[in-house]
Design an enzyme around this catalytic site. Structure first.
Site, short mmCIF file in Angstrom:
data_model
loop_
_atom_site.label_atom_id
_atom_site.label_comp_id
_atom_site.label_asym_id
_atom_site.label_seq_id
_atom_site.Cartn_x
_atom_site.Cartn_y
_atom_site.Cartn_z
N ILE A 38 0.81 -1.23 0.00
CA ILE A 38 0.00 0.00 0.00
C ILE A 38 0.84 1.27 0.00
O ILE A 38 0.30 2.36 -0.11
CB ILE A 38 -0.98 0.02 1.20
N GLY A 39 2.14 1.14 0.12
CA GLY A 39 2.97 2.35 0.11
C GLY A 39 4.43 2.00 0.16
O GLY A 39 4.82 0.90 0.57
N GLY A 41 8.59 4.04 0.55
CA GLY A 41 9.39 5.24 0.72
C GLY A 41 10.84 4.84 0.79
O GLY A 41 11.21 3.71 0.49
N ALA A 42 11.68 5.79 1.21
CA ALA A 42 13.11 5.52 1.31
C ALA A 42 13.39 4.40 2.31
O ALA A 42 14.36 3.66 2.18
CB ALA A 42 13.85 6.78 1.72
N TYR A 43 12.50 4.26 3.31
CA TYR A 43 12.68 3.27 4.38
C TYR A 43 12.41 1.85 3.90
O TYR A 43 13.00 0.90 4.39
CB TYR A 43 11.71 3.59 5.53
N GLY A 44 11.47 1.67 2.93
CA GLY A 44 11.06 0.34 2.52
C GLY A 44 9.62 0.32 2.04
O GLY A 44 9.16 1.29 1.42
N VAL A 45 8.89 -0.76 2.35
CA VAL A 45 7.55 -0.97 1.82
C VAL A 45 6.56 -1.20 2.96
O VAL A 45 6.90 -1.79 3.99
CB VAL A 45 7.54 -2.19 0.86
N LYS A 61 4.95 -2.35 8.20
CA LYS A 61 5.99 -1.51 7.58
C LYS A 61 7.33 -2.22 7.73
O LYS A 61 7.79 -2.47 8.85
CB LYS A 61 6.02 -0.15 8.28
N ASP A 158 7.32 17.44 12.54
CA ASP A 158 7.25 17.18 11.10
C ASP A 158 5.81 16.97 10.66
O ASP A 158 5.51 16.06 9.90
CB ASP A 158 8.11 15.95 10.75
#
Length: 370
Positions: A38-39, A41-45, A61, A158
């Site tokens: 479902i998403g 980013g730089a961190y993973g999936v 995550k 943030d």
């Protein structure tokens, strides 16, 4: 969709099974059945899953190779420590942190959150109509969650639409606490890079090292303006341009409202900007409720000492039909999440394991130190 996969090293670990999503292999506890990615980013999936023991849908995550970047590892540790203590309906709940197979050499971390449908960034970008009630309810929930965090001594630092998760019934939850801090760490305010630029308060843009909860209030104001106008309010291309855009809307500030700026070069830059009368929010948001604009104006105040607080914002007439102080208790105690930023991988790993064991107390006694 998730498809079954072989273990990366060819060895099946007890209590785990393997799925591939977006070219990423997930090694997850057998009680979780992955559904689909479902998403990313730089961190993973991130993938949606079902906990077959409780039949609850969750989001898993996977943070890839968490120790490859020490700063990212610290962010992950900070989120683990903070969310273990936080229980609020407008803050995302961390349900589980999976125990790794190899405690002394694990590289990936799997965090299990409650599952949400989308985020505010996608809603703002969509063609979905947002009524005044929608706008009010989103703002109310954001302020409720933030009021709880501030009462626990936590700055989020943030806040942005992408960090506000939303369900189909318009429930909103604050997420991503990797940059969060207790209001004073080690007796000093933090000065490193914080907050996505478009939502960054003037005191941070001006390199002030004396900031507090009002930085989150500024971010809320920027988010609320974005909900009302369906586009970011201050889309600066870099730091100085961001300040110019803010002054263009708020108007040239009187000298008394520049006293908080402790950097002489920064103060000189603000004084050098062309005179601006400012722009009335009623002309930027002609369809908005006048009470909404009054509250927005009190959040987007240049001088942080004159900015409305979250608690005051909740008592504003715009939110009077939603806010009940009796149903909004503060945190039971202030948190102290000071982490020595200089610690290395072995200590970070040990602290992460402690957090994992909180969710898996039975593993504390298992002889699983591979």
């Amino acid at each position: 969709m998730a498809t079954a996969a072989e273990p990366p090293n060819g060895i099946w670990a007890p209590g785990k099974h393997y799925y591939r999503m977006w070219q990423t292999v997930f090694e997850v506890d057998t009680k979780y059945i992955p559904i689909k990615p479902i998403g990313r980013g730089a961190y993973g999936v991130v993938c949606s899953s079902v906990n077959r023991e409780s039949n609850e849908k969750v989001a898993i995550k996977k943070i890839n190779d968490v120790f490859s970047n020490r700063i990212d590892a610290l962010r992950t540790l900070r989120e683990l420590q903070l969310l273990r203590h936080i229980r609020h309906e407008n803050v995302i709940a961390l349900k589980d942190v999976m125990m790794p197979v190899h405690r002394r050499s694990f590289k990936d971390v799997y965090l299990v959150y409650e599952l949400m449908d989308t985020d505010l960034h996608h809603i703002i970008k969509s063609s979905q109509t947002l009524s005044n009630d929608h706008c009010k309810y989103f703002l109310f929930q954001l302020l409720q969650g933030l009021n709880y965090l501030h009462s626990a001594n936590i700055l989020h630092r943030d806040l942005k639409p992408g960090n506000l998760l939303v369900n189909a019934n318009c429930e909103l939850k604050i997420c991503d606490f990797g940059l969060a801090r207790t209001t004073r760490d080690n007796g000093q305010f933090m000065t490193e890079y914080v907050v996505t630029r478009w939502y960054r308060a003037p005191e941070l843009l001006l390199s002030s090292d004396n900031y507090g909860t009002s930085i989150d209030v500024w971010s809320v104001g920027c988010i609320f303006g974005e909900i009302l106008g369906r586009k970011p309010l201050f889309q600066g291309s870099e730091c100085l341009n961001q300040l110019k855009l803010i002054i263009n809307v708020l108007g040239t500030q009187p000298e008394a409202d520049l006293r908080f700026i402790d950097n002489s070069k920064a103060k000189k830059f603000i004084r050098s900007l062309p005179f601006s009368r400012g722009i009335h929010f009623s002309s930027l948001f002609p369809q908005a409720d006048p009470l909404a604009l009054d509250l927005l104006q009190q959040m987007l105040v240049f001088d942080p000492s004159k900015r409305i607080t979250v608690a005051e914002a909740l008592h504003h007439p715009y939110l009077s039909d939603l806010y009940d102080p009796l149903n909004s208790p503060p945190a039971c105690f202030p948190l102290n999440l000071d982490i020595d930023e200089s610690i290395g991988e072995p200590v970070i790993r040990e602290l992460m394991l402690r957090e994992m064991l909180y969710y898996h107390p039975e593993a504390a006694y298992a002889n699983a130190f591979y």
